[in-house]
Write an enzyme that holds these catalytic residues in place. Structure first.
Site, PDB file in Angstrom:
ATOM      1  N   ASP A  42       0.785  -1.236   0.000  1.00  0.00           N
ATOM      2  CA  ASP A  42       0.000   0.000   0.000  1.00  0.00           C
ATOM      3  C   ASP A  42       0.820   1.290   0.000  1.00  0.00           C
ATOM      4  OD1 ASP A  42      -2.019   1.788   0.057  1.00  0.00           O
ATOM      5  OD2 ASP A  42      -2.852   1.208   2.005  1.00  0.00           O
ATOM      6  N   HIS A  45      -0.614   6.111  -0.044  1.00  0.00           N
ATOM      7  CA  HIS A  45      -0.795   7.001   1.109  1.00  0.00           C
ATOM      8  C   HIS A  45       0.025   8.254   0.870  1.00  0.00           C
ATOM      9  CE1 HIS A  45      -3.053   4.706   4.103  1.00  0.00           C
ATOM     10  NE2 HIS A  45      -2.397   3.621   3.754  1.00  0.00           N
ATOM     11  N   TYR A  90       3.426   7.283   7.496  1.00  0.00           N
ATOM     12  CA  TYR A  90       3.383   6.636   6.184  1.00  0.00           C
ATOM     13  C   TYR A  90       4.699   6.765   5.424  1.00  0.00           C
ATOM     14  CZ  TYR A  90      -1.719   6.458   6.824  1.00  0.00           C
ATOM     15  OH  TYR A  90      -2.977   6.203   7.294  1.00  0.00           O
ATOM     16  N   ARG A 162     -14.199  -1.756  13.514  1.00  0.00           N
ATOM     17  CA  ARG A 162     -13.607  -0.504  14.007  1.00  0.00           C
ATOM     18  C   ARG A 162     -14.085   0.597  13.084  1.00  0.00           C
ATOM     19  NH1 ARG A 162      -8.177   0.453  11.451  1.00  0.00           N
ATOM     20  NH2 ARG A 162      -8.012  -1.136   9.836  1.00  0.00           N
ATOM     21  N   TYR A 164     -13.585   4.565  11.616  1.00  0.00           N
ATOM     22  CA  TYR A 164     -12.834   5.812  11.450  1.00  0.00           C
ATOM     23  C   TYR A 164     -13.799   6.965  11.655  1.00  0.00           C
ATOM     24  CZ  TYR A 164      -9.120   3.039   9.319  1.00  0.00           C
ATOM     25  OH  TYR A 164      -8.114   2.127   9.090  1.00  0.00           O
ATOM     26  N   ASP A 193     -11.307   5.592  15.504  1.00  0.00           N
ATOM     27  CA  ASP A 193      -9.954   5.971  15.077  1.00  0.00           C
ATOM     28  C   ASP A 193     -10.001   7.382  14.478  1.00  0.00           C
ATOM     29  OD1 ASP A 193      -7.432   6.204  13.967  1.00  0.00           O
ATOM     30  OD2 ASP A 193      -7.432   4.207  13.067  1.00  0.00           O
ATOM     31  N   GLU A 219      -8.344   5.477  19.141  1.00  0.00           N
ATOM     32  CA  GLU A 219      -7.042   5.429  18.450  1.00  0.00           C
ATOM     33  C   GLU A 219      -6.666   6.785  17.852  1.00  0.00           C
ATOM     34  OE1 GLU A 219      -5.466   1.861  16.829  1.00  0.00           O
ATOM     35  OE2 GLU A 219      -5.460   2.732  14.818  1.00  0.00           O
ATOM     36  N   HIS A 244      -0.387   4.038  16.779  1.00  0.00           N
ATOM     37  CA  HIS A 244       0.522   3.283  15.911  1.00  0.00           C
ATOM     38  C   HIS A 244       1.970   3.573  16.292  1.00  0.00           C
ATOM     39  CE1 HIS A 244      -2.571   2.204  12.878  1.00  0.00           C
ATOM     40  NE2 HIS A 244      -3.151   3.297  13.329  1.00  0.00           N
ATOM     41  N   THR A 295      -1.932  -1.804   7.154  1.00  0.00           N
ATOM     42  CA  THR A 295      -2.143  -0.798   6.115  1.00  0.00           C
ATOM     43  C   THR A 295      -3.155  -1.339   5.107  1.00  0.00           C
ATOM     44  OG1 THR A 295      -1.057   0.694   4.570  1.00  0.00           O
ATOM     45  CG2 THR A 295      -0.298  -1.574   4.539  1.00  0.00           C
TER      46      THR A 295
END
Ligand SMILES: O=C(O)C(=O)C[C@@H](O)[C@H](O)C(=O)O
Ligand SMILES: [Mg+2]
Ligand SMILES: [Mg+2]
Length: 385
Positions: A42, A45, A90, A162, A164, A193, A219, A244, A295
């Site tokens: 990924d 980002h 990222y 979860r 966002y 998150d 998060e 993270h 990710t």
């Protein structure tokens, strides 16, 4: 045994949300005929520049050819000098290190005829509880389609989700209310998150509003690398706080400031299985819990996390790797398996990561490079098309 060659192949794989992610498949060949495979997952980002994969392949060849693949510490040191950690979530250098480190683990384990979990100290668990992501609402109208995702995935055995949040709080609240109303205790929300999008005080205001709904943890509630802000936030809420890990310095600061309860660790963001093991050990020493983040990897990257998770003792919260369920295709013959909301660790009898490349699929997904199309910042942050 000596490394004889390195090959990189770029693929673009659509998600069910419509968003297309670019990944790089890594092959590391040796003079003994054993090949290791890995995944730089990924690249879609921020920051919005693209790594030149032809150049990267040449550079990696010059670094790795002639090395003994069992010299993992030495090779990771060379990689870290060339692709240093920069305190950014990222950072593409971490993705590069991760792909190489995974392929080396696959290679060494195959050579020894053991699975990667055995190489990492053995299997503490054979399956890892995971949750399915609900991507960030921008409009209240999106609540219905996200409820349909919950219905569909619940039928497949995913009973933990979860969410966002933080862009449209009316929509976040409507979603949480509808989930409670329709599914009750059948569905659990693991986390909300905030993805570092907001200052911790703004997050706190939103959390107070959403606190009447059930969710287990919060998060990324502060802007990136605001260790003191995370601590202030953590002391003001009842929920555990997770963040993270993207740099050992950042993890050290989070431990020093007692900023979080749970470290969200994934090889992609810290730069490999070897680095992720260190981060998990640091968490254990500091008395903190862990979960495996993601990710949204394809099956090779997800298998690497399954093996890693299998060997961890402090994986006490539900983890995140569900990539193979999010994408419409994969790059291996037999993708990783999920059962009743658990990611299954590939069988002990399968050497290495337990994955085999499927070149028919790869040819279908192959793209020339990592260049960006017309992707917007919203799409990058919210993972929707
Ligand atoms: O917990 C997170 O944060 C993520 O999962 C980050 C996402 O942006 C993920 O990387 C994705 O691509 O969906
Ligand atoms: Mg997160
Ligand atoms: Mg991602």
């Amino acid at each position: 045994m000596k490394i004889s060659d390195v090959k990189l192949t770029v693929v673009g794989v659509p998600r069910h949300t419509g968003f297309v992610n670019k990944h790089v498949i890594v092959e590391i060949m040796t003079d003994e005929g054993v090949t290791g495979i890995g995944e730089m997952s990924d690249f879609s980002h921020l920051p919005k520049y693209a790594v030149d994969v032809v150049d990267l392949e040449n550079v990696l060849k010059s670094m790795l050819r002639g090395q003994n693949p069992f010299d993992l510490t030495l090779i990771n040191n060379v990689l870290s000098e060339n692709y240093p950690a920069v305190m950014y979530y990222y950072e593409k250098g971490s993705f590069i290190r991760n792909g190489i480190d995974a392929a080396l683990h696959d290679l060494c384990a195959k050579y020894l005829h053991v699975s990667v979990a055995e190489l990492l100290g053995g299997r503490y668990q054979e399956k890892i509880k995971v949750c399915y992501p609900i991507f960030r609402h921008r409009f209240v109208e999106e609540v219905e389609e996200n409820l349909a995702v919950v219905r569909k995935r619940l039928q497949e055995g995913f009973d933990v989700f979860r969410l966002y949040v933080g862009k449209n709080v009316d929509a976040d609240e409507a979603f949480l209310a509808r989930v409670a109303e329709e599914f009750g205790s059948k569905v659990k929300i693991k986390s909300i998150d905030f993805s570092h999008l907001l200052d911790w005080k703004e997050t706190l205001r939103i959390v107070k509003r959403l606190a009447k709904y059930d969710f287990e943890m919060i998060e990324s509630p502060a802007v990136r690398n605001d260790f003191e802000g995370l601590r202030q936030f953590r002391l003001k809420v009842d929920h555990p706080v997770s963040e993270h890990v993207w740099d050992f310095r950042q993890q050290y600061e989070m431990i020093r400031h007692d900023s979080v309860d749970i470290f969200n660790i994934s090889p992609i963001f810290i730069g490999g299985i070897s680095a992720a093991r260190k981060a998990a050990a640091a968490a254990e020493v500091a008395g903190k819990a862990c979960l495996l983040g993601t990710t949204q990897e394809l099956s090779i990257g997800t298998a690497a996390m399954a093996h890693l998770g299998s060997s961890l003792i402090n994986l006490t919260y539900t983890s995140d790797p569900t990539g193979p369920k999010l994408y419409t295709d994969d790059i291996v013959k037999k993708p990783v398996q999920y059962e009743q909301g658990y990611l299954l660790v590939p069988d002990r009898g399968l050497p290495g990561l337990g994955m085999e490349l499927d070149w028919e699929r790869i040819e279908r997904l192959r793209v020339p490079d990592l260049s960006w199309g017309n992707v917007s910042v919203h799409q990058l942050q919210d993972r929707t098309s």
